[in-house]
Design an enzyme around this catalytic site. Structure first.
Site, PDB file in Angstrom:
ATOM      1  N   ALA A   9      42.099  36.406  47.671  1.00  0.00           N
ATOM      2  CA  ALA A   9      41.093  35.356  47.805  1.00  0.00           C
ATOM      3  C   ALA A   9      39.925  35.672  46.879  1.00  0.00           C
ATOM      4  O   ALA A   9      39.346  36.757  46.952  1.00  0.00           O
ATOM      5  CB  ALA A   9      40.603  35.269  49.251  1.00  0.00           C
ATOM      6  N   LYS A  10      39.584  34.740  45.997  1.00  0.00           N
ATOM      7  CA  LYS A  10      38.451  34.917  45.092  1.00  0.00           C
ATOM      8  C   LYS A  10      37.196  34.353  45.753  1.00  0.00           C
ATOM      9  O   LYS A  10      37.155  33.175  46.119  1.00  0.00           O
ATOM     10  CB  LYS A  10      38.711  34.211  43.762  1.00  0.00           C
ATOM     11  CG  LYS A  10      39.779  34.864  42.904  1.00  0.00           C
ATOM     12  CD  LYS A  10      39.994  34.101  41.610  1.00  0.00           C
ATOM     13  CE  LYS A  10      38.783  34.134  40.720  1.00  0.00           C
ATOM     14  NZ  LYS A  10      39.031  33.402  39.436  1.00  0.00           N
ATOM     15  N   ILE A  11      36.192  35.205  45.865  1.00  0.00           N
ATOM     16  CA  ILE A  11      34.972  34.844  46.575  1.00  0.00           C
ATOM     17  C   ILE A  11      33.771  35.088  45.657  1.00  0.00           C
ATOM     18  O   ILE A  11      33.632  36.188  45.109  1.00  0.00           O
ATOM     19  CB  ILE A  11      34.809  35.683  47.860  1.00  0.00           C
ATOM     20  CG1 ILE A  11      36.070  35.596  48.741  1.00  0.00           C
ATOM     21  CG2 ILE A  11      33.561  35.260  48.616  1.00  0.00           C
ATOM     22  CD1 ILE A  11      36.333  34.229  49.333  1.00  0.00           C
TER      23      ILE A  11
END
Length: 219
Positions: free
Chosen positions: A85-87
């Site tokens: 997941a890119k946050i």
């Protein structure tokens, strides 16, 4: 060095992984929009292309940590496999990173422009931090120096986070990032091909063929 493709073009991904040692694919909302298809449909196509073992980094779009976490779960459930997941590294994003790590997520902290952004994300538990090299260069800063500082901070504090350098326009930027000690880069398929190209290599191959044609009867 880990080489990743920064694209949602499935045909380009398929061609690149046939020839190059690609470890995975990264996307973001801008890249998804360029594809012109729904994010779930797009990442499912990418997963089918690369298989479950290669990394797939997909960015959330929510503005609160709660929405980021909700989206991360939906995205991961859609594609399974080796998912990150890119946050983004604002306050809500750091909170989301900490909570996602407690839920056994792989997380990539993105939209990084400073050394301290990367360090905070690393301490929060991010598996990768993604500094934007060319975007820093475009505002008269040095993306390469920022990457090198981040690498050194991670070493100094003995953190397990890896640097995933992003935002490149040319081969020299990728080369300099490699020298800085970055663990990985994410690049366009076109730039990936350019890393291998040199006119003297092409000239040498032609010379070998012409010189050895008569004497290489090995079919």
């Amino acid at each position: 060095m880990l080489y990743l493709l920064d694209t949602a073009d499935v045909d380009a991904i398929r061609k690149s992984i046939e020839f190059y040692p690609i470890s995975g694919v990264t996307t973001n909302p801008t890249i998804i929009a360029q594809r012109g298809k729904n994010v779930i449909e797009t990442i499912k196509e990418i997963r089918a292309c690369i298989g479950e073992d290669k990394m797939l980094h997909v960015q959330t779009l929510g503005e609160t940590s709660e929405d980021m976490i909700k989206e991360a779960n939906i995205l991961r459930d859609a594609v399974k496999g080796n998912f990150y997941a890119k946050i983004p590294v604002n306050e809500q994003g750091i909170k989301a990173i900490r909570l996602l790590k407690k839920d056994n997520f792989n997380v990539t902290a993105t939209a990084i422009f400073t050394q301290q952004q990367a360090l905070i994300a690393s301490v929060a538990g991010a598996d990768f931090v993604a500094p934007y090299v060319n975007r820093l260069d475009n505002i008269s800063s040095s993306g390469i120096n920022v990457v090198e500082d981040i690498v050194n901070l991670i070493k100094n504090f003995q953190l397990s986070t890896k640097v995933l350098a992003a935002s490149f326009k040319n081969v020299e930027q990728v080369h300099q990032v490699s020298l800085s000690g970055a663990h990985s880069v994410t690049i366009s398929p076109e730039l990936c091909s350019n890393l291998l190209y040199h006119p003297l290599t092409q000239e040498s191959i032609i010379d070998f063929i012409l010189d050895g044609y008569t004497y290489y009867d090995i079919k």
